[in-house]
Design a protein around this motif. Structure first.
Motif, short mmCIF file in Angstrom:
data_model
loop_
_atom_site.label_atom_id
_atom_site.label_comp_id
_atom_site.label_asym_id
_atom_site.label_seq_id
_atom_site.Cartn_x
_atom_site.Cartn_y
_atom_site.Cartn_z
N TYR A 57 0.89 -1.49 0.10
CA TYR A 57 0.03 0.08 0.02
C TYR A 57 0.94 1.32 0.04
N LEU A 58 1.96 1.39 0.85
CA LEU A 58 2.75 2.52 0.92
C LEU A 58 3.66 2.66 -0.36
N LEU A 59 4.04 1.62 -0.97
CA LEU A 59 4.58 1.70 -1.99
C LEU A 59 3.96 2.41 -3.15
N ALA A 60 2.67 1.94 -3.32
CA ALA A 60 1.89 2.30 -4.31
C ALA A 60 1.48 3.72 -4.09
N PHE A 61 1.06 4.18 -2.99
CA PHE A 61 0.63 5.25 -2.65
C PHE A 61 1.69 6.30 -2.81
N ARG A 62 2.88 6.13 -2.17
CA ARG A 62 4.14 7.29 -2.08
C ARG A 62 4.89 7.32 -3.32
N ARG A 63 5.21 6.13 -3.95
CA ARG A 63 6.21 5.92 -5.06
C ARG A 63 5.49 5.33 -6.57
N LYS A 64 4.22 4.98 -6.20
CA LYS A 64 3.72 4.77 -7.48
C LYS A 64 4.45 3.12 -8.00
N THR A 65 4.81 2.62 -7.01
CA THR A 65 5.40 1.10 -7.27
C THR A 65 4.47 0.17 -6.92
N PHE A 66 4.16 -0.74 -8.15
CA PHE A 66 2.88 -1.50 -7.78
C PHE A 66 3.51 -2.98 -7.73
N VAL A 67 3.51 -3.52 -6.42
CA VAL A 67 4.07 -4.81 -6.13
C VAL A 67 3.21 -5.86 -6.56
N LYS A 68 3.63 -6.96 -7.15
CA LYS A 68 2.91 -8.23 -7.30
C LYS A 68 2.06 -8.61 -6.33
N ALA A 69 0.72 -8.89 -6.52
CA ALA A 69 -0.01 -9.33 -5.47
C ALA A 69 0.20 -10.91 -4.90
N LEU A 70 -0.25 -11.28 -3.82
CA LEU A 70 -0.34 -12.42 -3.40
C LEU A 70 -0.65 -13.55 -4.20
N ASP A 71 -0.25 -14.73 -4.47
CA ASP A 71 -0.73 -15.73 -5.34
C ASP A 71 -0.98 -17.19 -4.43
N THR A 72 -1.15 -16.73 -3.32
CA THR A 72 -1.59 -18.16 -2.19
C THR A 72 -2.85 -18.03 -1.59
N CYS A 73 -3.45 -19.27 -1.31
CA CYS A 73 -4.38 -19.37 -0.50
C CYS A 73 -3.88 -20.16 0.78
N ALA A 74 -4.84 -19.66 1.90
CA ALA A 74 -4.25 -20.59 3.24
C ALA A 74 -5.58 -21.04 3.68
N ARG A 75 -5.57 -22.30 4.30
CA ARG A 75 -6.87 -23.04 4.83
C ARG A 75 -6.52 -23.68 6.11
N ILE A 76 -7.33 -23.65 7.17
CA ILE A 76 -7.17 -23.93 8.51
C ILE A 76 -8.49 -24.60 8.83
N LYS A 77 -8.14 -25.55 9.81
CA LYS A 77 -9.34 -26.32 10.48
C LYS A 77 -9.46 -25.40 11.72
N ILE A 78 -10.49 -24.83 12.05
CA ILE A 78 -10.41 -23.87 13.23
C ILE A 78 -10.65 -24.61 14.46
N ASN A 79 -11.43 -25.63 14.47
CA ASN A 79 -11.49 -26.37 15.64
C ASN A 79 -10.64 -27.47 16.05
N ASP A 80 -9.60 -27.65 15.33
CA ASP A 80 -8.67 -28.56 15.62
C ASP A 80 -8.09 -28.16 16.98
N GLU A 81 -7.35 -29.21 17.66
CA GLU A 81 -6.62 -28.91 18.96
C GLU A 81 -5.44 -27.87 18.82
N ASN A 82 -4.72 -28.39 17.61
CA ASN A 82 -3.44 -27.49 17.30
C ASN A 82 -3.42 -27.08 16.01
N PRO A 83 -4.46 -26.06 15.61
CA PRO A 83 -4.87 -25.82 14.18
C PRO A 83 -3.64 -24.98 13.44
#
Length: 548
Positions: free
Chosen positions: A292-318
């Motif tokens: 955000y700061l690079l785009a706002f201040r310097r007009k430098t547009f960084v490549k976005a993230l290309d990942t997903c993250a998945r989690i079982k929220i009720n596991d004992e050790n998620p």
């Protein structure tokens, strides 16, 4: 290297002219339809209602829109630097069946607000900016098209701008966070104190960037709330104001919340009669820290993230499991489809959310198949020709299509000499399950009729027809319609009901399935849901059911 603005704009106009000429584009992976080239406003917020109409709205203090208020009305608008007397509408109602719109009147600023649908089907919208920051507004669906917004002064205790809402098991709404608000409150207001501190939101606030606005909020099956902001999450007992679980940060540590905007869904809930019900959250896309700061201040547009993250929220050790997407995406929308798949649509491939800070529009939607093995879960669909950047939206319709609108990365409506002109068009994406080749596999629900009332823990019979082959027990799903804005579909929820019996009536095309409705409001809050029958991953048209 990005094309010059004039060249890009010319290409965009050419693409739009082609789309207007042929109306429909086909490919093996779905079909795009241009529904209306100009609905008068840019659809920053969307909510499907139980009468198959979609309420959309923008903000009110940035000059005139492209649609007039009804009956020649005007409103005083002292906070607008352009139009002190405004005779244009900033909200509309879209009728899915007739493909028509009508203007609505909103009296205060709804910019970057939030909302949910009450159990009785009434839309409650909360907050906004300036004169709208403490207001709540309600919209009651009607048949005669005379209904309009009703405003509630001081409906909120704190300023709510970039907040998230969620419907609760008792039918109330919780309103969480917002710019400078590290707390939550309820609507309607509860007994004092109505505002409760939530230090987690302060802890996830990146100085100069925030990266914790529009937190992703999901109701867990135990009635507690999973709240994700920046790159990590907690499980909150909002009744006792106690954090009962702290989840690890997503590997890599990059933010996924506004303005480094990714998106998130609670994956379909199934095996609802089990003692322990798994609940998984999927977070996709976003922007690396500092984008955000690079785009706002310097007009430098960084490549976005290309990942997903998945989690079982009720596991004992998620723990988070990270998967690679087919492409980088920031400001994408994630929509649950009736068959349990997840559509990832809209956004850009570099930069961040906020005005003028996104680049490289992602025109290709991707479908995530959560039941498939890792590394075989993504499928790409046919691309659109219309960039949907900052302030785009997408919602599921009862017929299985996905309604897509919005995109205005500018402080005002701007249609010329910019990379991405303000977009007033409305499209529909028909996923591949709606293609003609699957018509014989598509169930058609005969009973119950739409708008039926159902209760918890009941055996519900659905009768349906299928012209072609039915393989094994069909699947029955329920989808809560989402309030969608800024790449997050609030309250979105899909449940796969447990089959009790399934039978065919002789050699006919008539079938009957009996399912068990959810056992508690923690699993499925009361309200209107779209119910579908799914055969071999091909969903029927839905019916509306009211769960109470």
């Amino acid at each position: 290297m990005a094309a010059p603005a004039t060249t890009f704009y010319a290409l965009l106009l050419t693409s739009l002219e082609l789309l207007l000429t042929c109306q429909v584009s086909f490919a093996a992976g779905g079909k795009w339809n241009l529904l209306l080239p100009n609905v008068g406003i840019s659809a920053m917020h969307m909510q499907l209602l139980r009468n198959d109409r979609v309420v959309m709205f923008d903000r009110t203090n940035f000059g005139p829109s492209n649609i007039s208020l009804p009956n020649g009305n005007c409103r005083n608008n002292p906070q607008d630097p352009i139009s002190k007397i405004d005779c244009t509408a900033h909200s509309i109602e879209y009728d899915v069946a007739s493909n028509t719109i009508r203007p609505l009147t909103v009296q205060s600023n709804t910019w970057c607000s939030s909302g949910s649908v009450r159990p009785d089907g009434v839309l409650v919208q909360t907050g906004g900016d300036r004169d709208g920051e403490l207001k709540a507004r309600i919209f009651s669906p009607c048949k005669d098209k005379r209904c309009d917004w009703i405003e509630i002064n001081n409906g909120l205790t704190k300023r709510r701008w970039y907040s998230s809402n969620h419907i609760l098991p008792d039918g109330k709404q919780i309103v969480i966070g917002g710019q400078g608000q590290f707390n939550y409150e309820f609507f309607p207001k509860t007994t004092s104190p109505n505002v409760i501190a939530l230090p987690f939101l302060a802890e996830t606030n990146d100085r100069g960037e925030e990266n914790n606005l529009y937190p992703y909020v999901f109701l867990n099956i135990d009635g507690r709330l999973f709240i994700f902001a920046n790159n990590r999450a907690i499980l909150l007992d909002y009744v006792k104001n106690t954090v009962v679980k702290t989840y690890p940060a997503i590997p890599g540590g990059d933010p996924r919340s506004y303005p480094s905007t990714g998106s998130a869904v609670l994956l379909p809930l199934k095996n609802l009669e089990a003692v322990k019900i798994d609940a998984e959250v999927l977070v996709c896309g976003g922007a690396p820290k500092g984008s955000y700061l690079l785009a706002f201040r310097r007009k430098t547009f960084v490549k976005a993230l290309d990942t997903c993250a998945r989690i079982k929220i009720n596991d004992e050790n998620p723990q988070w499991t990270v998967e690679k997407m087919p492409r980088a995406r920031v400001m994408g929308d994630m929509t649950l489809l009736p068959n349990g798949d997840v559509l990832i649509i809209n956004g850009g491939a570099s930069g961040s959310a906020a005005w003028e800070l996104g680049r490289e529009p992602v025109l290709v939607p991707d479908v995530y198949h959560p039941e498939n093995p890792v590394n075989s879960r993504f499928e790409s669909l046919n691309s659109t020709t219309i960039p949907r950047m900052y302030h785009s939206t997408a919602v599921l319709l009862r017929d299985g299509r996905v309604l897509v609108g919005g995109s205005n990365p500018h402080a005002f409506y701007n249609f010329t000499n910019v990379l991405f002109p303000t977009e007033l068009s409305l499209e529909a994406l028909s996923p591949d399950y709606l293609e003609p080749e699957f018509a014989k596999l598509r169930p058609k629900i005969q009973s119950p009729k739409s708008q039926v009332m159902i209760t918890y823990r009941m055996n519900l019979k659905l009768k349906f027809k299928v012209a072609g082959e039915v393989k094994g027990p069909v699947k029955v799903t329920m989808v809560f319609p989402s309030f969608t804005t800024h790449s997050f579909s609030m309250n979105q929820r899909l449940l796969v009901l447990d089959n009790v019996t399934f039978k065919r009536s002789g050699k006919s095309t008539n079938y009957e399935v009996q399912v068990k409705t959810p056992r508690s409001a923690n699993i499925a809050p009361p309200g209107y849901y779209m119910m579908f029958v799914v055969n071999q991953n091909i969903p029927s048209e839905g019916i509306w059911v009211r769960l109470q």
